[in-house]
Design a protein around this motif. Structure first.
Motif, PDB file in Angstrom:
ATOM      1  N   TRP A 261       0.799  -1.218   0.000  1.00 57.86           N
ATOM      2  CA  TRP A 261       0.000   0.000   0.000  1.00 57.86           C
ATOM      3  C   TRP A 261       0.834   1.272   0.000  1.00 57.86           C
ATOM      4  O   TRP A 261       1.844   1.373   0.690  1.00 57.86           O
ATOM      5  CB  TRP A 261      -0.926   0.014   1.225  1.00 57.86           C
ATOM      6  CG  TRP A 261      -1.964  -1.054   1.132  1.00 57.86           C
ATOM      7  CD1 TRP A 261      -1.819  -2.365   1.518  1.00 57.86           C
ATOM      8  CD2 TRP A 261      -3.268  -0.926   0.586  1.00 57.86           C
ATOM      9  NE1 TRP A 261      -2.968  -3.058   1.247  1.00 57.86           N
ATOM     10  CE2 TRP A 261      -3.883  -2.206   0.674  1.00 57.86           C
ATOM     11  CE3 TRP A 261      -3.982   0.127   0.035  1.00 57.86           C
ATOM     12  CZ2 TRP A 261      -5.171  -2.433   0.229  1.00 57.86           C
ATOM     13  CZ3 TRP A 261      -5.273  -0.098  -0.401  1.00 57.86           C
ATOM     14  CH2 TRP A 261      -5.856  -1.378  -0.310  1.00 57.86           C
ATOM     15  N   HIS A 262       0.365   2.240  -0.787  1.00 56.32           N
ATOM     16  CA  HIS A 262       0.847   3.612  -0.659  1.00 56.32           C
ATOM     17  C   HIS A 262       0.553   4.060   0.776  1.00 56.32           C
ATOM     18  O   HIS A 262      -0.504   3.719   1.337  1.00 56.32           O
ATOM     19  CB  HIS A 262       0.105   4.485  -1.667  1.00 56.32           C
ATOM     20  CG  HIS A 262       0.582   5.896  -1.756  1.00 56.32           C
ATOM     21  ND1 HIS A 262       0.325   6.831  -0.773  1.00 56.32           N
ATOM     22  CD2 HIS A 262       1.292   6.551  -2.715  1.00 56.32           C
ATOM     23  CE1 HIS A 262       0.844   7.978  -1.116  1.00 56.32           C
ATOM     24  NE2 HIS A 262       1.446   7.844  -2.292  1.00 56.32           N
ATOM     25  N   PRO A 263       1.448   4.814   1.415  1.00 51.50           N
ATOM     26  CA  PRO A 263       1.214   5.206   2.812  1.00 51.50           C
ATOM     27  C   PRO A 263      -0.139   5.863   3.052  1.00 51.50           C
ATOM     28  O   PRO A 263      -0.807   5.578   4.056  1.00 51.50           O
ATOM     29  CB  PRO A 263       2.370   6.163   3.099  1.00 51.50           C
ATOM     30  CG  PRO A 263       3.462   5.719   2.184  1.00 51.50           C
ATOM     31  CD  PRO A 263       2.766   5.261   0.929  1.00 51.50           C
ATOM     32  N   GLU A 264      -0.567   6.730   2.132  1.00 46.77           N
ATOM     33  CA  GLU A 264      -1.863   7.388   2.322  1.00 46.77           C
ATOM     34  C   GLU A 264      -3.007   6.393   2.142  1.00 46.77           C
ATOM     35  O   GLU A 264      -4.045   6.488   2.816  1.00 46.77           O
ATOM     36  CB  GLU A 264      -2.000   8.559   1.352  1.00 46.77           C
ATOM     37  CG  GLU A 264      -1.040   9.705   1.644  1.00 46.77           C
ATOM     38  CD  GLU A 264      -1.123  10.816   0.616  1.00 46.77           C
ATOM     39  OE1 GLU A 264      -2.009  10.758  -0.259  1.00 46.77           O
ATOM     40  OE2 GLU A 264      -0.302  11.745   0.688  1.00 46.77           O
ATOM     41  N   GLY A 265      -2.831   5.448   1.234  1.00 50.47           N
ATOM     42  CA  GLY A 265      -3.841   4.420   1.060  1.00 50.47           C
ATOM     43  C   GLY A 265      -3.945   3.513   2.268  1.00 50.47           C
ATOM     44  O   GLY A 265      -5.055   3.138   2.702  1.00 50.47           O
ATOM     45  N   TRP A 266      -2.797   3.146   2.848  1.00 55.95           N
ATOM     46  CA  TRP A 266      -2.795   2.325   4.051  1.00 55.95           C
ATOM     47  C   TRP A 266      -3.507   3.038   5.193  1.00 55.95           C
ATOM     48  O   TRP A 266      -4.306   2.431   5.926  1.00 55.95           O
ATOM     49  CB  TRP A 266      -1.355   1.998   4.436  1.00 55.95           C
ATOM     50  CG  TRP A 266      -1.220   1.141   5.652  1.00 55.95           C
ATOM     51  CD1 TRP A 266      -0.738   1.527   6.869  1.00 55.95           C
ATOM     52  CD2 TRP A 266      -1.567  -0.244   5.784  1.00 55.95           C
ATOM     53  NE1 TRP A 266      -0.763   0.465   7.761  1.00 55.95           N
ATOM     54  CE2 TRP A 266      -1.265  -0.640   7.110  1.00 55.95           C
ATOM     55  CE3 TRP A 266      -2.105  -1.182   4.907  1.00 55.95           C
ATOM     56  CZ2 TRP A 266      -1.481  -1.930   7.580  1.00 55.95           C
ATOM     57  CZ3 TRP A 266      -2.323  -2.478   5.373  1.00 55.95           C
ATOM     58  CH2 TRP A 266      -2.017  -2.836   6.675  1.00 55.95           C
ATOM     59  N   ALA A 267      -3.271   4.333   5.325  1.00 50.56           N
ATOM     60  CA  ALA A 267      -3.955   5.105   6.364  1.00 50.56           C
ATOM     61  C   ALA A 267      -5.467   5.114   6.133  1.00 50.56           C
ATOM     62  O   ALA A 267      -6.260   5.007   7.091  1.00 50.56           O
ATOM     63  CB  ALA A 267      -3.412   6.532   6.396  1.00 50.56           C
ATOM     64  N   GLN A 268      -5.881   5.224   4.879  1.00 55.42           N
ATOM     65  CA  GLN A 268      -7.307   5.233   4.554  1.00 55.42           C
ATOM     66  C   GLN A 268      -7.982   3.928   4.938  1.00 55.42           C
ATOM     67  O   GLN A 268      -9.039   3.924   5.575  1.00 55.42           O
ATOM     68  CB  GLN A 268      -7.493   5.494   3.053  1.00 55.42           C
ATOM     69  CG  GLN A 268      -7.368   6.940   2.641  1.00 55.42           C
ATOM     70  CD  GLN A 268      -8.578   7.757   3.040  1.00 55.42           C
ATOM     71  OE1 GLN A 268      -9.704   7.287   3.008  1.00 55.42           O
ATOM     72  NE2 GLN A 268      -8.330   8.997   3.430  1.00 55.42           N
ATOM     73  N   GLU A 271      -8.103   3.520   8.759  1.00 57.78           N
ATOM     74  CA  GLU A 271      -9.019   4.451   9.426  1.00 57.78           C
ATOM     75  C   GLU A 271     -10.469   4.059   9.222  1.00 57.78           C
ATOM     76  O   GLU A 271     -11.301   4.178  10.133  1.00 57.78           O
ATOM     77  CB  GLU A 271      -8.785   5.871   8.912  1.00 57.78           C
ATOM     78  CG  GLU A 271      -9.712   6.913   9.521  1.00 57.78           C
ATOM     79  CD  GLU A 271      -9.496   8.304   8.952  1.00 57.78           C
ATOM     80  OE1 GLU A 271     -10.305   9.202   9.283  1.00 57.78           O
ATOM     81  OE2 GLU A 271      -8.531   8.507   8.171  1.00 57.78           O
ATOM     82  N   TYR A 310      -5.934   3.787  -4.660  1.00 57.96           N
ATOM     83  CA  TYR A 310      -5.056   3.119  -3.703  1.00 57.96           C
ATOM     84  C   TYR A 310      -5.255   1.603  -3.752  1.00 57.96           C
ATOM     85  O   TYR A 310      -4.284   0.837  -3.661  1.00 57.96           O
ATOM     86  CB  TYR A 310      -5.317   3.637  -2.288  1.00 57.96           C
ATOM     87  CG  TYR A 310      -4.918   5.073  -2.080  1.00 57.96           C
ATOM     88  CD1 TYR A 310      -3.614   5.504  -2.337  1.00 57.96           C
ATOM     89  CD2 TYR A 310      -5.831   6.012  -1.616  1.00 57.96           C
ATOM     90  CE1 TYR A 310      -3.241   6.825  -2.129  1.00 57.96           C
ATOM     91  CE2 TYR A 310      -5.468   7.334  -1.403  1.00 57.96           C
ATOM     92  CZ  TYR A 310      -4.171   7.735  -1.663  1.00 57.96           C
ATOM     93  OH  TYR A 310      -3.803   9.041  -1.464  1.00 57.96           O
ATOM     94  N   GLU A 418      -2.821  16.031  -6.802  1.00 59.17           N
ATOM     95  CA  GLU A 418      -3.951  15.633  -5.961  1.00 59.17           C
ATOM     96  C   GLU A 418      -4.927  14.715  -6.687  1.00 59.17           C
ATOM     97  O   GLU A 418      -5.662  13.948  -6.049  1.00 59.17           O
ATOM     98  CB  GLU A 418      -4.722  16.869  -5.473  1.00 59.17           C
ATOM     99  CG  GLU A 418      -3.921  17.811  -4.584  1.00 59.17           C
ATOM    100  CD  GLU A 418      -3.058  18.767  -5.383  1.00 59.17           C
ATOM    101  OE1 GLU A 418      -3.185  18.779  -6.636  1.00 59.17           O
ATOM    102  OE2 GLU A 418      -2.252  19.493  -4.774  1.00 59.17           O
ATOM    103  N   VAL A 445      -8.839   8.567  -3.367  1.00 60.02           N
ATOM    104  CA  VAL A 445      -9.648   7.862  -2.360  1.00 60.02           C
ATOM    105  C   VAL A 445     -11.024   7.471  -2.888  1.00 60.02           C
ATOM    106  O   VAL A 445     -11.732   6.690  -2.238  1.00 60.02           O
ATOM    107  CB  VAL A 445      -9.837   8.726  -1.095  1.00 60.02           C
ATOM    108  CG1 VAL A 445      -8.513   9.039  -0.448  1.00 60.02           C
ATOM    109  CG2 VAL A 445     -10.600  10.018  -1.422  1.00 60.02           C
TER     110      VAL A 445
END
Length: 462
Positions: A261-268, A271, A310, A418, A445
Motif C-alpha cells: 500500500w501507498h502510505p496514504e492508502g494504508w492510512a485510509q 481508518e 489506492y 492531488e 480515495v
C-alpha cells in the motif's frame, strides 16, 4: 469529468466538451448535419435525465443519499441552469431567465455536502425550469451559426452542453447506486461474447505515438493539443482485472499487508476499516454485492468495480505489476502499428456502436471480461472503452501547449498531484462523452465511482 464527475473530476465541473467525428461545417449541408448531431445529443441526454429523475418520488429527489453526492433535484436544476447560461445567454445573447438561482447551482461555490441546506427549486419547479430552458434552446440551435466564434465552431457549445448533461446523468446514476431501498432501475444484462481463450497480456511496442487531439471538434481543452510522446515497450493486461482475480488479493490478506500500500492508502483503509471493494460484503462462504438495490453474488468474470486508486495500486503491487501510465493506456488504446497513426477509438474512427463497447447505461453493470471483440484495439486489447473507468498511474497534468477553454475552471484548476487520471469510460458513460483521448480525473480515495483498472509491466523486465 468526471469530474465525472459529478462522479469524478470531469463530471463535477460545470462545462465539458464532447466527441464528434464531424469536422467543420463544410457549407449548408455540413451545418445541417452538425445541427442534427447536436439535436440528437441534446435529446438523448434529456431523455436519460428524465428517466433517472422520474423513477423515484419527490422525497427521494430532495434527499441527500450520500454526503459525497448532491440531491438528485440539484443535478436536475443545475443541468437546466448551465444550459441557460451557455446557450440562452452566451450564444443567443438573451437576458437571464432566473439570475437569482445562479449561485445555488454553482458547483464551485457550494460543496455537495452543503447543497441540501440551500433553498433549491422543489422538484416540480426544477422540472418546469429545465423544460422551459430546453424549449428555448431548440430555437437557438435552429438559428445559430455554427462558425465564426470558438464556442460555435463545429457546434462545439451544443456538444459541450450535451456532454455536461450526460456527465451529470452518470453522477445521478452513482447516486442511485448509493441510494437505499428497493430497485427502481432496470436494464437487460450485457450480451455474452465468446471468442475463445485470450492471452493474459499484450505487448505494446516501444517508440513514439500521437497522444491527444487537435482536430476532434468537440474535444475538451485537457485533451489538446495533439503531441508526440515516446513510450518504451510495455505489456498491458488484455482485459480489466476481474472480481475473481481481485478476490484472490483479498483472500491472500491484501488489505492487511502494509507492503502493498501507498502510505496514504494504508492510512485510509485502516481508518475506515476497508477490507474489500465498496458494496461487497461477506456472507458465510461467499461474497455478495449490492447493485442498484439488488443483492447478488459477486460475479467472478466481471471487471472489478468501486475500487479506489489506492486499492488498484495495491493490487498491482501484490501481483508484481503496476498501473499503466496515462500515455501507456492511450497508446494501447489508439496506436495502430500497421499505419503508425492514432485512431479515435480502439476499433477505428467510427462512433461507438453497441457492438464495440458497453456505454450509455444500456446495461447496469460491466460485461464479462473479454467481451466486445469488435471493439478491440489493433494489438488485441479488449474493453478499453466502456464497462469500467480505469485508474492510471498518472497525475492529472496539462499537455504541452495547453490552453484553457472555455474557461480555466473546467480543467486548469484541477491540475496537480492531488488528482489521478482515469481513462476509457464506464457502462454509465454516454458515447458523446467518451473517446480514446478523453481524460477523466478524481481523488485517489474515491470508491463510489464506476472505476476499475488493468495492470501493466515494463517490457525491459522480460
Amino acid at each position: 469529468m468526471t469530474g465525472t464527475t459529478g462522479t469524478t473530476g470531469s463530471t463535477d465541473t460545470d462545462t465539458a466538451g464532447s466527441g464528434s467525428g464531424t469536422a467543420g461545417t463544410a457549407g449548408t449541408a455540413g451545418a445541417e448535419a452538425l445541427r442534427a448531431r447536436a439535436l440528437d445529443a441534446l435529446v438523448a441526454a434529456r431523455d436519460r435525465t428524465l428517466r433517472l429523475t422520474s423513477c423515484v418520488a419527490d422525497d427521494d429527489l430532495t434527499a441527500q443519499h450520500s454526503p459525497l453526492m448532491s440531491p438528485l433535484v440539484w443535478d436536475l436544476a443545475h443541468i437546466g441552469n448551465q444550459e441557460e447560461q451557455w446557450l440562452w445567454r452566451a450564444v443567443a445573447g438573451r437576458d437571464a431567465l432566473r439570475p437569482e438561482i445562479d449561485s445555488l447551482y454553482d458547483a464551485f461555490e457550494h460543496p455537495r455536502a452543503e447543497r441540501p441546506s440551500l433553498p433549491l427549486l422543489p422538484p416540480g419547479e426544477a422540472r418546469a425550469y429545465a423544460a422551459d430552458v430546453r424549449l428555448r434552446i431548440l430555437d437557438v440551435l435552429e438559428r445559430a451559426p455554427l462558425e465564426g466564434r470558438p464556442l460555435l465552431d463545429a457546434g462545439f457549445v451544443f456538444g459541450m452542453v450535451a456532454q455536461h448533461e450526460q456527465q451529470h446523468d452518470e453522477t445521478m446514476l452513482i447516486t442511485h447506486q448509493l441510494r437505499k431501498g428497493p430497485p427502481v432501475l432496470s436494464a437487460p444484462p450485457p450480451p455474452v461474447h465468446r471468442s475463445g481463450p485470450l492471452p493474459a497480456e499484450v505487448l505494446v511496442p516501444g517508440g513514439p505515438f500521437t497522444m491527444g487531439t487537435s482536430d476532434e471538434p468537440w474535444a475538451l481543452d485537457n485533451e489538446r493539443p495533439a503531441h508526440r510522446r515516446d513510450v518504451p515497450a510495455f505489456h498491458i493486461d488484455t482485459v480489466p482485472v476481474t472480481n475473481g482475480a481481485y478476490r484472490a488479493f483479498v483472500a491472500d490478506g491484501g488489505y492487511t499487508d502494509r507492503r502493498w500500500w501507498h502510505p496514504e492508502g494504508w492510512a485510509q483503509i485502516r481508518e475506515h476499516g476497508i477490507g474489500a471493494p465498496l458494496f461487497w460484503r461477506r456472507d458465510g462462504g461467499q461474497w455478495l454485492r449490492r447493485r442498484f438495490g439488488v443483492t447478488e453474488p459477486v460475479p467472478e468474470e466481471e471487471p472489478v468495480l468501486h475500487v479506489s486508486w489506492y486499492e488498484a495500486d495495491a493490487y498491482a503491487r501484490w501481483a508484481g505489476r503496476r498501473l499503466p501510465t496515462e500515455a501507456e493506456w492511450e497508446k494501447a488504446a489508439r496506436y495502430d502499428p500497421a499505419t503508425g497513426r492514432s485512431r479515435r477509438h480502439p476499433w477505428g474512427d467510427a462512433d461507438p456502436g453497441p457492438e464495440h463497447a458497453n456505454l450509455g447505461q444500456r446495461h447496469l453493470g460491466p460485461a464479462a471480461a473479454g467481451s466486445y471483440p469488435e471493439g478491440a484495439s489493433p494489438l488485441g486489447v479488449r474493453q478499453l472503452i466502456g464497462d469500467v473507468w480505469e485508474w492510471t498511474a498518472s497525475d492529472f497534468l496539462p499537455y504541452p501547449g495547453f490552453t484553457a477553454f472555455p474557461y480555466k475552471e473546467y480543467s486548469e484548476v484541477f491540475f496537480g498531484p492531488e488528482h489521478k487520471v482515469l481513462r476509457g469510460g464506464s457502462f454509465a458513460v454516454d458515447a458523446v462523452a467518451c473517446r480514446g483521448t478523453f481524460r477523466n480525473w478524481d481523488l485517489p480515495v474515491r470508491r463510489q465511482i464506476f472505476a476499475g483498472f488493468r495492470t501493466a509491466r515494463s517490457a525491459e523486465l522480460d
